[in-house]
Design a protein around this motif. Structure first.
Motif, PDB file in Angstrom:
ATOM      1  N   ARG A   1       1.172  -1.035  -0.081  1.00 22.62           N
ATOM      2  CA  ARG A   1      -0.069   0.426   0.041  1.00 22.62           C
ATOM      3  C   ARG A   1       0.691   0.485   0.104  1.00 22.62           C
ATOM      4  O   ARG A   1       0.432   2.258  -0.282  1.00 22.62           O
ATOM      5  N   HIS A   2       2.163   0.623   0.637  1.00 22.92           N
ATOM      6  CA  HIS A   2       3.182   2.215   0.779  1.00 22.92           C
ATOM      7  C   HIS A   2       4.414   1.627   0.244  1.00 22.92           C
ATOM      8  O   HIS A   2       4.961   1.198   1.100  1.00 22.92           O
ATOM      9  N   PRO A   3       4.520   1.333  -0.667  1.00 29.52           N
ATOM     10  CA  PRO A   3       5.706   1.626  -1.340  1.00 29.52           C
ATOM     11  C   PRO A   3       6.688   1.617  -0.817  1.00 29.52           C
ATOM     12  O   PRO A   3       7.621   1.268  -0.622  1.00 29.52           O
ATOM     13  N   ARG A   4       6.756   3.067  -0.832  1.00 30.61           N
ATOM     14  CA  ARG A   4       8.072   3.886  -0.198  1.00 30.61           C
ATOM     15  C   ARG A   4       8.542   3.775   1.027  1.00 30.61           C
ATOM     16  O   ARG A   4       9.608   3.883   1.451  1.00 30.61           O
ATOM     17  N   VAL A   5       7.318   3.686   2.293  1.00 26.40           N
ATOM     18  CA  VAL A   5       7.624   2.815   2.823  1.00 26.40           C
ATOM     19  C   VAL A   5       8.243   1.803   3.477  1.00 26.40           C
ATOM     20  O   VAL A   5       9.742   1.946   3.526  1.00 26.40           O
ATOM     21  N   GLY A   6       8.117   0.674   2.487  1.00 28.08           N
ATOM     22  CA  GLY A   6       8.531  -0.583   2.460  1.00 28.08           C
ATOM     23  C   GLY A   6      10.574  -0.041   2.108  1.00 28.08           C
ATOM     24  O   GLY A   6      11.179  -0.948   2.541  1.00 28.08           O
ATOM     25  N   ASP A   7      10.349   0.323   0.854  1.00 27.41           N
ATOM     26  CA  ASP A   7      11.590   0.601   0.630  1.00 27.41           C
ATOM     27  C   ASP A   7      12.834   1.380   1.757  1.00 27.41           C
ATOM     28  O   ASP A   7      13.690   0.914   2.121  1.00 27.41           O
ATOM     29  N   LYS A   8      11.831   2.564   2.791  1.00 29.70           N
ATOM     30  CA  LYS A   8      12.934   3.250   3.463  1.00 29.70           C
ATOM     31  C   LYS A   8      13.489   2.209   4.029  1.00 29.70           C
ATOM     32  O   LYS A   8      13.999   2.268   5.330  1.00 29.70           O
ATOM     33  N   ILE A   9      12.599   1.047   4.545  1.00 29.17           N
ATOM     34  CA  ILE A   9      12.433  -0.065   6.204  1.00 29.17           C
ATOM     35  C   ILE A   9      13.719  -0.985   5.737  1.00 29.17           C
ATOM     36  O   ILE A   9      14.070  -1.187   6.197  1.00 29.17           O
ATOM     37  N   ARG A  10      13.188  -1.475   4.346  1.00 28.53           N
ATOM     38  CA  ARG A  10      14.665  -2.077   3.746  1.00 28.53           C
ATOM     39  C   ARG A  10      16.061  -2.064   3.424  1.00 28.53           C
ATOM     40  O   ARG A  10      16.611  -2.023   4.075  1.00 28.53           O
ATOM     41  N   GLU A  11      16.278  -0.329   3.667  1.00 38.07           N
ATOM     42  CA  GLU A  11      17.326   0.521   3.222  1.00 38.07           C
ATOM     43  C   GLU A  11      17.557   0.437   4.628  1.00 38.07           C
ATOM     44  O   GLU A  11      19.096  -0.315   4.774  1.00 38.07           O
ATOM     45  N   GLU A  12      16.963   1.417   5.831  1.00 39.99           N
ATOM     46  CA  GLU A  12      17.052   1.179   6.299  1.00 39.99           C
ATOM     47  C   GLU A  12      17.796  -0.513   7.376  1.00 39.99           C
ATOM     48  O   GLU A  12      19.323  -0.315   8.129  1.00 39.99           O
ATOM     49  N   SER A  13      16.651  -1.414   7.319  1.00 37.65           N
ATOM     50  CA  SER A  13      17.773  -2.276   7.916  1.00 37.65           C
ATOM     51  C   SER A  13      18.489  -3.304   7.515  1.00 37.65           C
ATOM     52  O   SER A  13      19.445  -3.551   7.453  1.00 37.65           O
ATOM     53  N   GLU A  14      18.819  -3.333   5.516  1.00 34.81           N
ATOM     54  CA  GLU A  14      19.850  -3.290   5.213  1.00 34.81           C
ATOM     55  C   GLU A  14      20.973  -2.601   6.083  1.00 34.81           C
ATOM     56  O   GLU A  14      22.758  -3.155   6.048  1.00 34.81           O
ATOM     57  N   SER A  15      21.102  -1.647   5.647  1.00 38.32           N
ATOM     58  CA  SER A  15      22.120  -0.971   6.774  1.00 38.32           C
ATOM     59  C   SER A  15      22.085  -1.200   7.678  1.00 38.32           C
ATOM     60  O   SER A  15      24.094  -0.651   8.097  1.00 38.32           O
ATOM     61  N   ILE A  16      21.425  -1.100   8.376  1.00 37.70           N
ATOM     62  CA  ILE A  16      22.057  -1.542  10.259  1.00 37.70           C
ATOM     63  C   ILE A  16      22.244  -3.030   9.977  1.00 37.70           C
ATOM     64  O   ILE A  16      23.460  -2.988  11.346  1.00 37.70           O
ATOM     65  N   CYS A  17      21.756  -3.819   9.490  1.00 39.35           N
ATOM     66  CA  CYS A  17      21.494  -5.628   9.538  1.00 39.35           C
ATOM     67  C   CYS A  17      22.432  -6.069   8.903  1.00 39.35           C
ATOM     68  O   CYS A  17      22.517  -7.724   8.722  1.00 39.35           O
ATOM     69  N   GLY A  18      22.316  -5.739   7.580  1.00 41.90           N
ATOM     70  CA  GLY A  18      22.637  -5.832   6.731  1.00 41.90           C
ATOM     71  C   GLY A  18      22.040  -7.114   5.496  1.00 41.90           C
ATOM     72  O   GLY A  18      20.284  -6.507   5.901  1.00 41.90           O
ATOM     73  N   SER A  19      22.210  -7.141   4.650  1.00 49.22           N
ATOM     74  CA  SER A  19      21.269  -7.953   3.504  1.00 49.22           C
ATOM     75  C   SER A  19      20.735  -9.245   3.699  1.00 49.22           C
ATOM     76  O   SER A  19      21.725 -10.587   4.191  1.00 49.22           O
ATOM     77  N   VAL A  20      20.044 -10.200   3.705  1.00 44.39           N
ATOM     78  CA  VAL A  20      19.559 -11.177   3.857  1.00 44.39           C
ATOM     79  C   VAL A  20      18.763 -11.498   2.485  1.00 44.39           C
ATOM     80  O   VAL A  20      18.070 -11.073   2.031  1.00 44.39           O
TER      81      VAL A  20
END
Length: 114
Positions: A1-20
């Motif tokens: 419903r809010h793809p930009r929000v999902g993208d920002k969550i993904r970017e934040e989590s990958e920058s802090i926790c690494g990619s999965v």
């Protein structure tokens, strides 16, 4: 419903926790258990945008929309309302969280990037 929000969550989590990497692939190139993936209670606590999105979702869709309590002893609320012992007090988290007197634009999401 809010793809930009999902993208920002993904970017934040990958920058802090690494990619999965999710699904498929061969075991040889699967790094989901490597030290590059730091999804634990410490790193998840460093995701302020994700935390804000979760809190906003819970505000708009509370897990307990209405709640009841029974008063054991006489009590007085901070606004001076007296509640006698034995009274049932009901409040609606859903109504409070959708009240324009409490929240600006109560029924829409905040302007925090989504």
């Amino acid at each position: 419903r809010h793809p930009r929000v999902g993208d920002k969550i993904r970017e934040e989590s990958e920058s802090i926790c690494g990619s999965v990497r999710v699904g498929g692939g061969d075991k040889e190139n699967d790094n989901s258990n490597s030290n590059n993936n730091m999804y634990n209670s410490e790193t998840i606590g460093n995701l302020p945008y994700t935390h804000a999105v979760v809190m906003e979702a819970l505000r708009l869709h509370p897990p307990t929309p209405e709640n009841f309590r029974f008063n054991i002893h006489d009590d007085t609320l901070p606004d001076g309302t007296f509640i006698p012992a034995g009274s049932c007090v009901m409040y609606s988290a859903y109504s409070i969280n959708h009240n324009d007197k409490v929240w600006d634009n109560a029924t829409s999401t905040t302007k925090s990037g989504g």
